[in-house]
Scaffold this motif. Structure first.
Motif, short mmCIF file in Angstrom:
data_model
loop_
_atom_site.label_atom_id
_atom_site.label_comp_id
_atom_site.label_asym_id
_atom_site.label_seq_id
_atom_site.Cartn_x
_atom_site.Cartn_y
_atom_site.Cartn_z
N SER A 9 20.54 7.80 -25.47
CA SER A 9 21.71 8.66 -25.42
C SER A 9 21.35 10.04 -25.94
CB SER A 9 22.83 8.06 -26.27
OG SER A 9 22.47 8.10 -27.64
N PRO A 10 22.16 11.06 -25.67
CA PRO A 10 21.90 12.39 -26.23
C PRO A 10 21.80 12.38 -27.76
CG PRO A 10 23.55 12.54 -24.49
CD PRO A 10 23.30 11.08 -24.74
N ILE A 11 22.59 11.53 -28.41
CA ILE A 11 22.56 11.47 -29.87
C ILE A 11 21.19 10.97 -30.34
CG2 ILE A 11 23.50 10.27 -31.89
CD1 ILE A 11 26.21 10.32 -30.54
N LYS A 12 20.64 9.98 -29.64
CA LYS A 12 19.32 9.47 -30.01
C LYS A 12 18.25 10.53 -29.81
CE LYS A 12 20.23 4.55 -29.15
NZ LYS A 12 19.86 3.37 -28.34
N LYS A 13 18.36 11.31 -28.75
CA LYS A 13 17.38 12.37 -28.50
C LYS A 13 17.44 13.42 -29.61
CE LYS A 13 17.44 11.84 -23.47
NZ LYS A 13 17.77 12.47 -22.17
N ILE A 14 18.65 13.78 -30.03
CA ILE A 14 18.82 14.74 -31.11
C ILE A 14 18.24 14.18 -32.40
CG2 ILE A 14 20.52 15.92 -32.57
CD1 ILE A 14 22.32 16.05 -30.05
N TYR A 15 18.51 12.90 -32.66
CA TYR A 15 18.02 12.27 -33.88
C TYR A 15 16.50 12.25 -33.91
CZ TYR A 15 16.98 8.62 -37.28
OH TYR A 15 16.47 7.91 -38.33
N LEU A 16 15.87 11.92 -32.77
CA LEU A 16 14.41 11.91 -32.72
C LEU A 16 13.84 13.30 -33.01
CD1 LEU A 16 13.57 9.56 -29.71
CD2 LEU A 16 13.01 9.19 -32.11
N GLY A 17 14.54 14.34 -32.51
CA GLY A 17 14.11 15.70 -32.80
C GLY A 17 14.18 16.02 -34.28
N ILE A 18 15.28 15.63 -34.92
CA ILE A 18 15.44 15.85 -36.36
C ILE A 18 14.41 15.02 -37.13
CG2 ILE A 18 17.00 15.52 -38.32
CD1 ILE A 18 19.33 16.01 -36.39
N PHE A 19 14.18 13.80 -36.66
CA PHE A 19 13.23 12.89 -37.29
C PHE A 19 11.84 13.54 -37.35
CE2 PHE A 19 10.86 8.91 -37.76
CZ PHE A 19 11.70 8.18 -38.59
N ARG A 20 11.45 14.14 -36.22
CA ARG A 20 10.14 14.80 -36.18
C ARG A 20 10.14 16.07 -37.04
NH1 ARG A 20 10.50 13.75 -30.57
NH2 ARG A 20 9.03 12.20 -29.81
N MET A 21 11.20 16.85 -36.94
CA MET A 21 11.28 18.13 -37.64
C MET A 21 11.16 17.94 -39.16
SD MET A 21 14.35 20.95 -37.53
CE MET A 21 15.49 19.86 -38.37
#
Length: 383
Positions: free
Chosen positions: A139-151
Motif C-alpha cells: 500500500s502507499p502507507i507501506k511504501k512511505i514507511y519503507l522510505g522512513i525506515f531507510r532514511m
C-alpha cells in the motif's frame, strides 16, 4: 542473569486465526531457556474478530512462562499505557514479529530509535513481508514507511530474523548485503511421535486445504485444479475467511464442481487439533504464492499427508525427495496434473507415499536442533 525479552506480535494464544506466525511465537516462547523472561504485547482480539477475546485486557497476565498484555489497539490511550508498562519491564532486547504492523512495530520501533526503550537491541522478523509476491501488494502507507525506515537507518540498526534462505535473500535485496541477519528456522510445538498411519482404503482421493482463505494461499487455484482434474475426490477446506469477496468467488467455484468432486467449507481448526484433523486426509494441497517457513506444511508431513505445494517454500528438497509434489508452476493446470497423478495411484501406492511423508517429518525433526534464537541476540545498544 535473567534477561527480559519484550515481544510485539499481532496475535497470541488464545488467538489462532492468524495461523503459523502465532504458533511460531508460542513455540519460541515455550522453548526458551529459563534465562529469559518473556513479556508479550499483543492485540486483545483474534484476526478478523470484531470483539475482544475473553482475557484480562490492558494489564500483564500470566500465560505459561510469559507475561502477556492483551491491548485494545483501537484505543490510543490503551496503547500509550501499554508502552509505558512495557518500558517498565526493562527489556534486555526487543522482538518484532512483523515489519509493517503500525501499532506493534512501526510505533515502538521508532520509539526505540529515539531511545524510549533504553540501550537495547531490536530484532525484527519480516515474516515473508519482503517476498516479491508480498511486495507487489504494498500500500502507499507501506511504501512511505519503507522510505522512513531507510532514511532513519533502521534497516542497518536492527538485527533481522530470517526464517529461510530465501527470506535472507529478500532482506538483502531490499536493504543491502551488509544488513545484520540471523538465519534461524521457526520453532515448532509438534509431537515427536506423529499419529500412526492406517492403510488407505477410500475410493476417493481425500484432499485438505488449511490456511487463511486469501488469494496468497491459493484456494482459488486449488478449486480450479479440482474442476479441471475431473477425478473422484473429496476436498475439505479449513481456515478463517479474511476477504468476503474472495471467499464468495471460491464458494462459487466450489458450487461448479462436477458430480464426482465434493467440496466442503469446514470453518477453522484450533491449533491443538490441526495434526489430528490433517491425519484424516491423503493430500494437503497448498498452492501458496510464498511461505517463509510453512508451518502448515510441516504439520501436514507430521500427519502423514502427501504435500502438494509450490516451489516458493523452504520445503522443496524434502518434498522432491519423496514426501510430496512440488508444482512446476503456480497454476490451476499444474494443480490438476498433481491431482490426476495422485488419484491414479492404488491404495497401496497411496499408503506408501503417505508413509514417506511421515518418515520425512521424522527425519527432519531428528536433524532439527538449532540453538534458540534468543541465545544469538547480542545485548547492548545497537541504535
Amino acid at each position: 542473569m535473567m534477561t527480559n525479552v519484550l515481544v510485539f506480535v499481532g496475535a497470541y494464544p488464545p488467538a489462532f486465526r492468524a495461523g503459523g506466525p502465532i504458533r511460531a511465537i508460542e513455540a519460541m516462547v515455550a522453548r526458551a531457556s529459563s534465562n529469559f523472561a518473556p513479556y508479550i504485547v499483543t492485540s486483545d482480539r483474534d484476526l478478523g474478530e470484531p470483539l475482544p477475546a475473553t482475557v484480562r485486557r490492558n494489564t500483564w497476565v500470566s500465560r505459561g512462562v510469559a507475561k502477556v498484555n492483551y491491548v485494545n489497539l483501537r484505543s490510543a490511550a490503551a496503547v500509550v499505557r501499554c508502552l509505558k508498562m512495557a518500558r517498565a519491564a526493562k527489556p534486555g532486547f526487543l522482538y518484532f514479529n512483523s515489519l509493517f504492523d503500525p501499532r506493534l512495530t512501526m510505533l515502538p520501533i521508532l520509539l526505540w530509535r529515539l531511545g524510549f526503550w533504553g540501550p537495547v537491541t531490536a530484532v525484527l522478523a519480516p515474516r515473508g513481508e519482503l517476498a516479491d509476491q508480498a511486495l507487489r501488494n504494498r500500500s502507499p502507507i507501506k511504501k512511505i514507511y519503507l522510505g522512513i525506515f531507510r532514511m532513519l537507518g533502521l534497516s542497518r540498526k536492527v538485527l533481522w530474523h530470517s526464517t529461510s534462505a530465501q527470506e535472507t535473500t529478500d532482506i538483502c535485496t531490499m536493504f543491502g548485503d551488509k544488513t545484520a541477519i540471523v538465519l534461524r528456522h521457526d520453532d515448532i510445538l509438534l509431537p515427536d511421535n506423529p499419529p500412526p498411519l492406517d492403510r488407505c482404503t477410500s475410493k476417493e482421493l481425500r484432499i485438505v486445504f488449511i490456511g487463511r482463505l486469501t488469494a496468497h494461499k491459493g484456494l482459488h487455484l486449488a478449486l480450479q485444479g479440482l474442476i479441471r482434474a475431473g477425478c473422484d475426490t473429496v476436498m475439505d477446506i479449513f481456515g478463517p475467511e479474511e476477504n468476503a469477496a474472495y471467499v464468495r468467488q471460491c464458494r462459487q467455484l466450489a458450487e461448479s464442481m462436477p458430480s464426482n468432486v465434493h467440496v466442503q467449507f469446514r470453518g477453522v481448526v484450533v491449533p491443538d487439533q490441526v495434526v489430528d484433523t490433517l491425519a484424516q486426509y491423503d493430500v494437503l494441497l497448498s498452492p501458496t504464492a510464498s511461505e517463509n517457513f510453512g508451518y502448515t506444511i510441516v504439520e501436514g508431513l507430521c500427519a502423514s499427508c502427501i504435500v502438494v505445494t509450490t516451489a516458493s517454500t523452504p520445503w522443496t528438497q524434502i518434498l522432491e525427495d519423496g514426501a510430496g509434489i512440488v508444482l512446476d508452476e503456480r497454476s490451476a493446470d499444474a494443480v490438476a496434473d498433481a491431482i490426476r497423478q495422485l488419484a491414479g495411484l492404488t491404495t497401496e501406492e497411496l499408503t506408501q507415499w503417505r508413509s514417506r511423508a511421515r518418515e520425512a517429518y521424522l527425519t527432519w525433526l531428528g536433524n532439527y536442533h538449532p540453538e534458540h534464537l534468543w541465545n544469538l541476540v547480542p545485548l547492548g545498544d545497537t541504535r
